[in-house]
Design an enzyme around this catalytic site. Structure first.
Site, PDB file in Angstrom:
ATOM      1  N   ASP A 162       8.204   4.293   5.397  1.00  0.00           N
ATOM      2  CA  ASP A 162       6.945   3.528   5.217  1.00  0.00           C
ATOM      3  C   ASP A 162       7.022   2.766   3.898  1.00  0.00           C
ATOM      4  O   ASP A 162       7.019   3.369   2.823  1.00  0.00           O
ATOM      5  CB  ASP A 162       5.778   4.530   5.203  1.00  0.00           C
ATOM      6  CG  ASP A 162       4.442   3.831   5.136  1.00  0.00           C
ATOM      7  OD1 ASP A 162       4.430   2.599   4.929  1.00  0.00           O
ATOM      8  OD2 ASP A 162       3.411   4.521   5.278  1.00  0.00           O
ATOM      9  N   ALA A 217      -1.563  -0.390  15.530  1.00  0.00           N
ATOM     10  CA  ALA A 217      -3.013  -0.522  15.498  1.00  0.00           C
ATOM     11  C   ALA A 217      -3.654   0.301  16.606  1.00  0.00           C
ATOM     12  O   ALA A 217      -4.782   0.756  16.464  1.00  0.00           O
ATOM     13  CB  ALA A 217      -3.399  -1.984  15.637  1.00  0.00           C
ATOM     14  N   ASP A 219     -16.853  -7.410  -4.511  1.00  0.00           N
ATOM     15  CA  ASP A 219     -16.129  -6.731  -3.443  1.00  0.00           C
ATOM     16  C   ASP A 219     -15.370  -5.585  -4.079  1.00  0.00           C
ATOM     17  O   ASP A 219     -14.735  -5.775  -5.111  1.00  0.00           O
ATOM     18  CB  ASP A 219     -15.138  -7.698  -2.796  1.00  0.00           C
ATOM     19  CG  ASP A 219     -15.862  -8.774  -2.012  1.00  0.00           C
ATOM     20  OD1 ASP A 219     -17.094  -8.651  -1.863  1.00  0.00           O
ATOM     21  OD2 ASP A 219     -15.211  -9.737  -1.578  1.00  0.00           O
ATOM     22  N   SER A 243       1.350   7.006  12.257  1.00  0.00           N
ATOM     23  CA  SER A 243       2.763   6.690  12.159  1.00  0.00           C
ATOM     24  C   SER A 243       3.499   8.020  12.017  1.00  0.00           C
ATOM     25  O   SER A 243       2.856   9.060  11.799  1.00  0.00           O
ATOM     26  CB  SER A 243       3.031   5.791  10.958  1.00  0.00           C
ATOM     27  OG  SER A 243       2.715   6.493   9.771  1.00  0.00           O
ATOM     28  N   ASP A 245     -13.684 -15.328   0.260  1.00  0.00           N
ATOM     29  CA  ASP A 245     -12.519 -16.092   0.670  1.00  0.00           C
ATOM     30  C   ASP A 245     -12.459 -16.308   2.165  1.00  0.00           C
ATOM     31  O   ASP A 245     -11.910 -17.282   2.631  1.00  0.00           O
ATOM     32  CB  ASP A 245     -11.228 -15.439   0.176  1.00  0.00           C
ATOM     33  CG  ASP A 245     -11.283 -13.941   0.351  1.00  0.00           C
ATOM     34  OD1 ASP A 245     -12.055 -13.482   1.210  1.00  0.00           O
ATOM     35  OD2 ASP A 245     -10.557 -13.252  -0.378  1.00  0.00           O
TER      36      ASP A 245
END
Lengths: 565, 717, 161
Positions: free
Chosen positions: B348, B383, B311, B388, B555
């Site tokens: 942030d 989302a 990955d 932002s 996972d």
């Protein structure tokens, strides 16, 4: 040390065998892959007629067990037929000398001997004891009638050679990717005969006749010599036998003295030709292996492994100086006699062109190595089978060190494979050592006048090693014609032949549908691997027998070094 | 650092050579317990025979004599010592494995979770260890929490970072009905969720079971090696029996004790003794790297890996991106973009946001308006908008402290000037509104789209970077280049994998251009962009259809089928229960890059086993030359010529036997540590090891036996 | 398929194959070779019989089989028990040359002439290869043929029919 000209001779003979083997290989491959061939026009109808006669379906593919069983059954029936000829030759035609039949134990031993491609001979084919150096009174060992020489000896020499090459082909098929079965024993057998052995032997036999080997059905000829005394000229159908006995790595001679007898091997030319024939098919099969697999490079460890071991044998044999010595023929001299002994054991033929008694202990040591290894390059068929087995076990033990579960041809080697290989390895120690000890323990050795010293031990140890390796050369000759040696060697030959063949076919059978990866981890076609392979073979095979070699030829060497050769 | 102390060398010694280990090794001398080790069982049998010879020699006539009783005692003792060395190595390896396993107990995942207790209408939040949660429990998930266990969302909408689990670096939106996966991280908003699985049983108990050698099932390769050992044992049994027979029939007068010594020397005692320890230590070495293997077989299989599925996020790159460049649109400057980015990122707290501020700060783009941030209005990332931002009123504020700000300091500042939460009203004249976000989302809110907008966006993507668009008062002013940060030494790791003939395949959720660029940078030829977890399964299936051995990590629950199908599946401890059950190994530290180490450990295990086997068999050459000449010395003096080592007639056999025994403890460290190797091609490893352990196996005993013999002779033995 | 079934199924073809292969390899093949050999190489096929061509063509043995020569006027073969076959028909070149003085002394034939005959009959070498040897019967026949009068005089028994 070897003389330069002799060395060149040796290299040229080996090279010509390798080149000829390489040229013959594609033809042998065609026989077993049923690829179209120009001979089909003539041979297809003949073969089809034979299949019809046998009542077999040529397309039926066999598993390893059926293949092995059919080979075994066919071999047993063939041996039974030959047994009948041996026992009843006295009353059968083509017996101009009127030889009586063999005793039951001798006939039993001899059919197994020829049927297993061993050709250990406890008789003198010509039937008279012609002042041989190791010739004892031969009251109970009759010679062979022409019918026996043909329909028992030559017959079994053909069939055992054919069986050997067939089981090797079957084993190779097991290793070939995507093969569905191991082939059909009957078609393999018939095709190997009609396309390989019969035509090649016909040519070879006629060459031998041209070189001076007799081929006649007329009886022995009585002549008076130049000085007027009477002499028996022991002729017969010799050339046809010599062709198959060498080409089929059988080794059983027409005469007791085998290829030392001038009629069987009249001159250096015939000698070289016989050496060439011995090497031809075992060498060709190394290439056949790679070609049938579709991976020509995989023939490398088989071929170069075999020839490296062969070179080591030669190196040992040619350490001492060779000269024309007692037990050798003038036309062959020291060089061709020594060379022959190494070749005949390396390919487990077992024919001889000198008396083993006349060979230096180191030559005998080299002969032992050839017989114990059995694949340098070994008998036709089984030599390749053994070498593949050595590759598998070497890949397993040493290949682990490359950090992958050992793979051969992309197939993982599992515990069952290892078990089959180890069982095969176990065969030799059991069938050589147990009867060797028994020969002394039962008094059978002393009964034929064999000493307990190094020379005597070498003879007995050699006898069973030769029997186990299906070689056939021996020190005992007709003196071995006692019930103990006949029965013990027969059992040893039988086990030495068919147990390993069965085990190795089982090994190949389990390879047949195994998953293969195309990834190459350990390159078995590399020079490094070949070196490791040769080392492993020497370690696992020759070293195992070191104490016994020490008691035999090695001890003899040190004793003679003190006392003179 | 409890664990590390256990693993340090001295620590290893003190904990391993305990009284218990010693007792263990002695208990194992019981012949009944040795049956599973045929070679050692036979050595023990020979000990009993020689011991009996020492007690009453006449029973063994004609192959034993009274005069040699002391000699028999010596041989018997060495034989016993040989067996004890074997049981000791086994006990040591087991003790090591148990110790390591125990030390991992502290690492078992115990995330603190916030369990919601509902009492009538009142909800109370209680801190609970994740292992105490049960299926059906309600939990509260707040921003920055790590999800303790798989659960189903009941209330709230939130962005969740599943990158460590799925490899997908973009946060995922979770709404009621969705599943949140244990190990993922909440990055916005709060959720209430219901636990869907029971926490797993502790692995440690499973591991302890596995390292108890009596219960440990032998791996296929160990079974096969055992076959070789049994085969060799059978061969040497015949050889020595035949020698005994010949000794009697040919009157060679070989003493039985000498034959037994030859027998034991020829037997593959070294590998026979160390085989169990090698397997156990291989598993221990995994434990030490905090990886739990469910079977020894999986470790071996790892060594065979042909294809390794990696990955991107977590394995090749660290989880977060970093800003590296401000790119202005026509009519704007880098400074403008940098300052706008600075302002919009001030609140942030994500690593990306921090990296933006750092970059602006380094470039000297500290905005004047900073002072006004105090009264700014913050638009948190959501989302739905995928943007932002911040709206700033002019005039008031504070001065930025000089120097770099630590996170804690910034937190303190933020608390002090907490912005108003209400957002959304259009900026007035003295207000500045800065919005940053995904280029396609930003495109929708700007008044005019610059002509080279898409071109620049693609340019950034094609370099493997992620573009972020910045607007000032609804005007697109520039782009920010966010770069994936490669893990340190990942290139070397990938290279080492490749030289060993293993093909790495990279999976990433990134778009193709980004994926390609990163793959190129680390030297991976095969990659799958915009990958979904199902893709892993497809790749596993495809490679296995070609009979390749596939290793992968996973996972998420989505990974479970692939993990189950893969030959080597390494699950992250932070992953879901399903994934951990499907995998055959679990990394307690949840570091996906460890898959490479697992492969190397597998190779090391196989190599060690092969090396000791080869060494053991190669030793026979020297032993033959040591014993055979003196064995026949009394009756066949000519064979003394074979005594090429010039050993003493009375000491040669003892020397060989002592070497045979002593080599076992000498090789215990090698067996337990594994042989060292540098990643190179399979063939070079083979050549190198064949030389060292095959060649060395022939030479070393010649030297060793000669040295022991010299020592014995000087002692006057 | 069961073991017994496999055996049973293969028994009939097996015995037929045994018989067919026996006829093919054990009879047809050697008979064919014999036929060809007798046509192509009749002399070799029948044992390379040597003929005493000087005065009559009686068979005097085979070139390939050693015979005893007790006559000191002729070359002697190797002592039969020294060779492997016992009928080694050849001697090495050195062995032949070593006998030249004796024969020359007894017969009065000049050594050089005998050496010439030896050299005409040397076999076993090719270019640099091989070690030379001579066939004793061939050598003796050549000797008798070339010095017929001497031998008729010294050993008339050789010429008796």
């Amino acid at each position: 040390m070897i003389q330069p000209a002799d060395f060149l001779t040796l290299v040229l003979i080996l090279l010509s065998a390798i080149v000829a083997g390489r040229l013959l290989a594609p033809y042998i491959v065609k026989i077993f892959t049923h690829a179209p061939s120009r001979l089909d026009r003539f041979l297809d109808p003949v073969e089809k007629a034979i299949y019809r006669l046998l009542g077999v379906a040529p397309s039926h593919g066999m598993g390893w067990r059926e293949y092995f069983l059919s080979a075994l059954i066919v071999n047993i029936f063939q041996m039974i037929l030959a047994f009948i000829i041996f026992v009843f030759q006295g009353g059968l035609p083509l017996n101009p000398q009127g030889f009586p039949g063999f005793s039951l134990d001798l006939a039993f031993m001899q059919v197994i001997s020829f049927g297993t491609n061993t050709n250990l001979q406890h008789y003198n084919g010509e039937g008279v004891c012609n002042q041989l150096p190791n010739c004892y009174p031969l009251n109970n060992t009759p010679g062979l009638s022409y019918l026996s020489q043909m329909t028992a000896v030559q017959f079994l020499q053909f069939t055992s050679a054919t069986t050997g090459i067939c089981v090797a082909a079957a084993m190779i098929r097991g290793f070939v990717a995507n093969s569905r079965d191991m082939g059909n024993f009957y078609t393999d057998f018939v095709r190997s005969l009609t396309r390989l052995f019969l035509p090649l032997c016909l040519i070879a036999a006629l060459i031998f006749v041209g070189l001076g080997v007799p081929q006649t059905l007329n009886g022995y000829r009585i002549v008076s010599t130049l000085e007027g005394s009477t002499q028996t000229i022991l002729v017969g159908p010799v050339a046809s036998l010599v062709s198959i006995m060498q080409l089929g790595t059988n080794g059983g001679g027409y005469y007791g003295a085998n290829s030392a007898y001038p009629f069987q091997n009249p001159n250096p030319a015939s000698d070289i030709f016989q050496i060439f024939l011995m090497l031809l098919i075992p060498t060709a099969l190394c290439f056949v292996y790679g070609q049938m697999l579709g991976k020509k490079k995989e023939a490398r460890p088989i071929l170069w492994g075999a020839y490296s071991l062969f070179a080591i044998d030669l190196l040992i044999a040619f350490i001492p100086n060779y000269t024309l010595s007692r037990g050798m023929e003038a036309r062959f001299g020291g060089f061709f006699s020594t060379f022959w002994t190494v070749v005949t054991t390396a390919v487990t033929t077992g024919s001889v062109n000198s008396s083993l008694f006349g060979n230096h202990p180191l030559v005998i040591l080299s002969a032992f190595m050839g017989m114990l290894i059995q694949s340098s390059p070994g008998g036709k068929g089984v030599g390749v089978m053994y070498m593949v087995m050595y590759v598998v076990i070497t890949v397993f033990i040493v290949g682990l060190m490359s950090g992958r579960t050992p793979e051969y041809l992309g197939m993982k080697i599992n515990a069952r494979d290892v078990k089959l290989v180890m069982l095969t390895f176990l065969v030799h120690p059991v069938i050589i050592l147990v009867p060797t000890v028994l020969a002394y323990a039962t008094g059978a050795a002393s009964a034929i006048g064999v000493s307990t010293g190094s020379t005597g031990f070498t003879q007995i140890f050699y006898e069973f090693t030769s029997a186990a390796a299906n070689n056939g050369s021996d020190f005992l000759g007709a003196t071995g014609n006692t019930p103990f040696f006949n029965i013990s060697t027969a059992l040893v030959m039988l086990s030495g032949r068919f147990i390993p063949i069965g085990l190795l076919l089982a090994l190949a059978g389990s390879m047949m549908n195994r998953r293969r990866t195309s990834e190459i981890g350990l390159r078995t076609d590399s020079a490094t691997f070949t070196i490791v392979l040769v080392g492993s073979i020497l370690l696992l095979v020759v070293l195992t027998f070191f104490p016994f070699l020490a008691l035999g030829p090695i001890l003899e060497f040190f004793q003679k070094r003190v006392n003179g050769f | 650092m409890q664990t590390m102390r256990h693993l340090s060398r001295s620590g290893l010694r003190t904990s391993l050579f305990s009284r218990r280990t010693l007792r263990d090794s002695l208990i194992r001398l019981n012949p009944a317990l040795l049956l599973s080790n045929p070679v050692m069982f036979i050595v023990e049998l020979t000990f009993f025979v020689v011991a009996a010879m020492a007690v009453y020699p006449p029973a063994f006539w004609p192959v034993a004599s009274l005069a040699l009783r002391v000699y028999y005692v010596e041989i018997a003792l060495i034989l016993l010592l040989t067996v004890w060395f074997a049981t000791l190595s086994n006990a040591l390896a087991e003790s090591q494995a148990k110790n390591t396993a125990n030390s991992l107990r502290s690492l078992e995942s115990e995330v603190q979770s916030k369990k919601i207790l509902v009492e009538g209408d009142v909800r109370r939040v209680v801190a609970t260890p994740s292992t105490a949660l049960r299926k059906g429990d309600l939990i509260l998930l707040e921003k920055n929490d790590v999800v303790p266990i798989d659960a189903e969302v009941l209330e709230g909408i939130s962005m969740v970072d599943e990158s460590l689990l799925t490899g997908e670096s973009t946060p995922v939106r979770k709404a009621p009905g969705d599943e949140v996966i244990g190990g993922s991280k909440i990055i916005s908003d709060n959720l209430t969720a219901r636990v869907t699985v029971n926490p797993e049983e502790t692995y440690i108990s499973q591991m302890i079971k596995m390292v108890e050698s009596s219960k440990r099932p032998r791996t296929p390769n160990e079974v096969a090696v055992t076959m070789v050992l049994v085969g060799l044992t059978a061969i040497f049994t015949i050889i020595v029996s035949a020698l005994l027979g010949l000794s009697i029939t040919l009157n060679l007068a070989i003493d039985l004790s000498v034959l037994i010594a030859l027998y034991v020397c020829l037997l593959p005692t070294t590998i026979g003794a160390l085989l169990p320890a090698i397997g156990l230590s291989g598993i221990s070495r995994l434990y030490r790297r905090k990886i739990v293997a469910k079977s020894g077989r999986a470790v071996e299989r790892a060594g065979d890996t042909d294809v390794i599925i990696l990955d991107k996020t977590g394995t090749i790159t660290v989880g977060n991106r970093q800003a590296t460049e401000f790119i202005p649109f026509e009519g704007h400057t880098s400074k403008e973009v940098g300052e706008a980015a600075f302002l919009s990122s001030w609140h942030d707290d994500t690593p990306e946001g921090r990296s933006l501020i750092r970059l602006a700060y380094e470039d000297g783009f500290v905005p004047r308006e900073l002072n006004a941030l105090a009264v700014s209005e913050v638009y948190e990332f959501s989302a739905s908008t995928r943007t932002s931002g911040v709206k700033i009123s002019q005039g008031s504020g504070f001065m930025l402290p000089k120097g770099d700000k630590s996170g804690r300091e910034r937190g303190r500042l933020r608390r002090k000037f907490e912005p108003r939460q209400e957002a959304g009203s259009a900026p007035s004249e003295d207000e500045t509104e800065i919005i940053k976000g995904a280029p396609d989302a930003v495109k929708k809110i700007v008044r005019t789209v610059p002509s080279n907008y898409d071109e620049l966006v693609n340019q950034i993507s094609s370099r493997g970077d992620t573009p972020l668009a910045v607007t000032k008062n609804r005007e697109a002013i520039g782009l920010i280049r966010l770069r994936d940060v490669l893990k340190p030494d990942i290139r070397e790791k990938i290279e080492s994998v490749k030289v060993m003939g293993i093909r790495p395949v990279m999976l990433t959720g990134d778009q193709p251009l980004t994926a390609k660029s990163i793959a190129n940078e680390v030297g991976i030829d095969e990659y799958k962009p915009e990958a979904k977890p199902e893709d892993k399964y497809e790749i596993v299936m495809r490679e296995q259809a070609e009979n390749r051995v596939v290793a992968m990590i996973g996972d998420g629950t989505n990974d479970a089928p692939a993990l189950a199908a893969a030959d080597v599946g390494l699950a992250m401890n932070s992953g879901t229960q399903a994934a951990k059950e499907a995998a055959n190994m679990v990394d307690l530290e949840s570091n996906p890059a460890k898959i490479i180490e697992v492969v190397m450990l597998g190779k090391q295990l196989l190599m060690t086993r092969g090396a000791v086997t080869t060494f053991s068999i190669a030793n026979d050459v020297a032993k033959y030359f040591a014993i055979v000449p003196v064995m026949f010395a009394s009756t066949l003096p000519q064979l003394k010529a074979l005594n090429i080592l010039g050993l003493g007639l009375n000491t040669a056999v003892l020397s060989a036997l002592i070497f045979n025994a002593v080599i076992i403890p000498l090789l215990i460290p090698l067996a337990m540590r594994g042989i060292r190797f540098k990643p190179t091609s399979t063939m070079s490893l083979f050549i190198k090891n064949a030389l060292i352990y095959g060649g060395g196996g022939i030479i070393v005993p010649f030297i060793g036996i000669k040295l022991i013999d010299t020592a014995l002779l000087s002692l006057g033995a | 398929m069961s073991l017994t079934k496999e055996i049973g199924r293969n028994s009939t073809p097996a015995i037929r194959l045994a018989v067919v292969s026996m006829l093919l390899c054990g009879l047809l093949f050697p008979l064919a070779v014999t036929g060809f050999a007798q046509v192509l190489f009749p002399s070799q096929a029948n044992g390379s019989i040597a003929h005493f061509t000087t005065s009559n063509s009686k068979a005097v043995g085979s070139y390939l089989i050693a015979q005893n020569f007790s006559d000191p006027l002729l070359f002697e073969p190797r002592n039969s028990s020294l060779s492997a076959s016992g009928v080694d028909p050849d001697i090495t070149l050195q062995d032949a040359i070593a006998q030249v003085p004796r024969i020359s002394n007894l017969t009065g034939i000049p050594q050089g002439d005998i050496n010439d005959i030896i050299n005409q009959n040397v076999e076993g070498t090719f270019w640099i290869f091989g070690s030379p040897y001579v066939n004793v019967l061939r050598l003796n026949l050549a000797l008798i043929h070339n010095f017929q009068t001497i031998y008729e005089q010294k050993d008339p028994g050789l010429f008796v029919l």
